[in-house]
Design a protein around this motif. Structure first.
Motif, PDB file in Angstrom:
ATOM      1  N   GLY A 340     103.683 103.789  70.444  1.00 25.52           N
ATOM      2  CA  GLY A 340     102.553 103.671  71.307  1.00 25.52           C
ATOM      3  C   GLY A 340     102.551 104.243  72.436  1.00 25.52           C
ATOM      4  O   GLY A 340     103.090 105.479  72.421  1.00 25.52           O
ATOM      5  N   ALA A 341     101.964 103.827  73.677  1.00 25.30           N
ATOM      6  CA  ALA A 341     102.098 104.446  74.732  1.00 25.30           C
ATOM      7  C   ALA A 341     102.471 103.281  76.050  1.00 25.30           C
ATOM      8  O   ALA A 341     102.403 102.136  75.935  1.00 25.30           O
ATOM      9  N   THR A 342     102.619 103.818  77.480  1.00 27.70           N
ATOM     10  CA  THR A 342     102.641 103.082  78.386  1.00 27.70           C
ATOM     11  C   THR A 342     101.758 103.834  79.599  1.00 27.70           C
ATOM     12  O   THR A 342     101.545 105.065  79.733  1.00 27.70           O
ATOM     13  N   LEU A 343     100.958 102.793  80.133  1.00 32.36           N
ATOM     14  CA  LEU A 343     100.087 102.889  80.965  1.00 32.36           C
ATOM     15  C   LEU A 343     100.774 102.558  82.539  1.00 32.36           C
ATOM     16  O   LEU A 343     101.224 101.656  82.552  1.00 32.36           O
ATOM     17  N   PHE A 344     100.672 103.420  83.162  1.00 37.82           N
ATOM     18  CA  PHE A 344     101.249 103.161  84.561  1.00 37.82           C
ATOM     19  C   PHE A 344      99.974 103.068  85.635  1.00 37.82           C
ATOM     20  O   PHE A 344      99.084 103.846  85.692  1.00 37.82           O
ATOM     21  N   VAL A 345     100.128 101.767  86.241  1.00 36.99           N
ATOM     22  CA  VAL A 345      99.084 101.591  87.539  1.00 36.99           C
ATOM     23  C   VAL A 345      99.638 100.923  88.546  1.00 36.99           C
ATOM     24  O   VAL A 345     100.223  99.902  88.673  1.00 36.99           O
ATOM     25  N   ASN A 346      99.539 101.703  89.716  1.00 37.94           N
ATOM     26  CA  ASN A 346      99.974 101.474  90.998  1.00 37.94           C
ATOM     27  C   ASN A 346     101.590 101.053  90.711  1.00 37.94           C
ATOM     28  O   ASN A 346     101.690 100.049  91.595  1.00 37.94           O
ATOM     29  N   GLY A 347     102.297 101.663  90.436  1.00 36.85           N
ATOM     30  CA  GLY A 347     103.667 101.405  90.316  1.00 36.85           C
ATOM     31  C   GLY A 347     104.203 100.311  89.132  1.00 36.85           C
ATOM     32  O   GLY A 347     105.286 100.198  88.982  1.00 36.85           O
ATOM     33  N   HIS A 348     103.141  99.873  88.447  1.00 34.11           N
ATOM     34  CA  HIS A 348     103.479  99.198  87.271  1.00 34.11           C
ATOM     35  C   HIS A 348     103.474  99.719  85.986  1.00 34.11           C
ATOM     36  O   HIS A 348     102.520 100.598  85.954  1.00 34.11           O
TER      37      HIS A 348
END
Length: 397
Positions: A340-348
């Protein structure tokens, strides 16, 4: 090469050989490898510091001290950090308590003189000498140190138990602030007299308890910085010395094919900009950079809603035509992974399907509709409840 099974765990020292052997032999066979008890490492040893002197040092404002009392009947531990007061000592019970004072060598020249016997080690490797006084039953409980330590008995007797099993459990008890082991099953036990010394390499579970009467133990501890500490300090050191005009650059940038993706070309540029990051694997480098690059410089972050939304409530709203708006402070990027993938949002970092991660990075307004899959809904729900997405209901006509 000497076989481990042939090496004794207990030897006898002397005035000429406090280690019971030459320093070269000790370093070869025991240092950072296995424990060693040295009987009479310091023959006719007299403690360079008295219990009353140690207690007086614990009253000093800048001394690092702790008073630890064990309620044996309820198995409760009370820890009081210094500076201590005379009232603290006046209220101690007749047994099951101990006083720990660190850096005693910085305060007492006679204690510091003990370091002369450890000159076979680099001086920068030595950290401090800690002294501990205990009444019968006093100790800190079974624990593990992450550094080498020499435990020299100065006064009275102390019972030591250790577990030499390399696979011994290392989980901590959650009910006390001391990092005591949940499970401790010793396979060696000794009673130490004044002048006896126990060497323990890092990671060996052990427990020391005062026996019979007043007990004073002198601990010569080593400096063993963690990789996290070393890395953090090196990063700070380099950051202070690198000119501000040296920045991440991408003169070879091509039109993006996937919105917000941190691709392999970006990782290659990172390794060029950060030479010491060359040893990091793609997963580690991507995880760090994704978190770093999505954090705002001014630390503004979305605020989570006061009341969390349930999955059923979110699905109902989406079925009713609601849209999801990206919060103005929600900065996003994503990267492909082995799965799959990783979504990065505001350091998370959030695990997500690549298609969903790309859509979220590409648009500030999302209309999932009624056919959203359960896995996708779970990601969207987490982002909503973390404040990164905001549910926008359609206006009624």
């Amino acid at each position: 090469m000497t076989k481990a099974s042939a090496l004794p765990i207990e030897v006898r020292g002397s005035a000429k050989q406090p280690l019971g052997m030459s320093p070269a032999q000790f370093l070869r066979d025991y240092w950072q490898k296995r424990p060693l008890l040295i009987r009479q490492a310091f023959p006719d040893f007299v403690s360079p510091i008295e219990p009353d002197e140690l207690a007086g040092l614990a009253l000093e404002e800048t001394a690092l001290s702790r008073l630890i009392i064990h309620d044996e009947s309820r198995d409760r531990w009370k820890v009081k950090s210094g500076p201590l007061t005379e009232k603290d000592f006046a209220s101690t019970p007749n047994k099951n308590w101990t006083l720990l004072v660190q850096d005693v060598d910085k305060w007492d020249a006679d204690v510091a003189a003990l370091l002369e016997d450890f000159r076979f080690l680099p001086s920068w490797r030595l950290d401090d000498i800690m002294a501990s006084y205990a009444e019968p039953g006093g100790g800190v409980g079974p624990h593990v140190d992450q550094y080498d330590v020499f435990l020299l008995q100065g006064l009275g007797q102390r019972h030591w138990a250790i577990d030499t099993n390399p696979d011994a459990p290392k989980d901590f008890r959650p009910d006390i602030e001391l990092k005591q082991l949940k499970v401790f099953e010793p396979d060696h036990e000794w009673m130490l007299e004044p002048g006896d010394m126990l060497y323990l390499p890092p990671g060996v579970p052990h427990d020391g308890t005062a026996f019979g009467g007043p007990c004073l133990t002198i601990s010569v501890g080593m400096r063993a910085p963690s990789q996290a500490e070393l890395t953090g300090d090196l990063a700070d050191y380099l950051a202070e010395r690198l000119p501000d005009e040296l920045r991440y650059t991408d003169p070879d940038l091509a039109p993006t094919k996937s919105a917000g993706e941190i691709d392999r070309a970006a990782l290659a540029r990172l390794r060029e900009a950060l030479p010491f990051a060359a040893s990091l694997d793609d997963t580690t480098l991507t995880d760090w950079f994704g978190r770093f690059i999505t954090r705002y410089r001014n630390a503004q972050v979305p605020v989570a809603p006061e009341k969390e939304l349930t999955e059923a409530a979110l699905r109902k709203q989406l079925d009713g035509g609601a849209h999801l708006l990206r919060h103005p402070w929600a900065r996003m990027a994503w990267a492909r992974g082995k799965r799959g993938a990783t979504l990065f949002v505001n350091g998370h970092a959030y695990p997500a399907a690549a298609e969903l991660a790309e859509r979220l990075c590409d648009a500030r307004k999302l209309a999932p509709g009624k056919t959203v899959a359960d896995a996708e809904l779970a990601v969207l729900l987490t982002l909503v409840n973390d404040g990164h997405l905001v549910v926008h209901k359609p206006r009624r006509r």
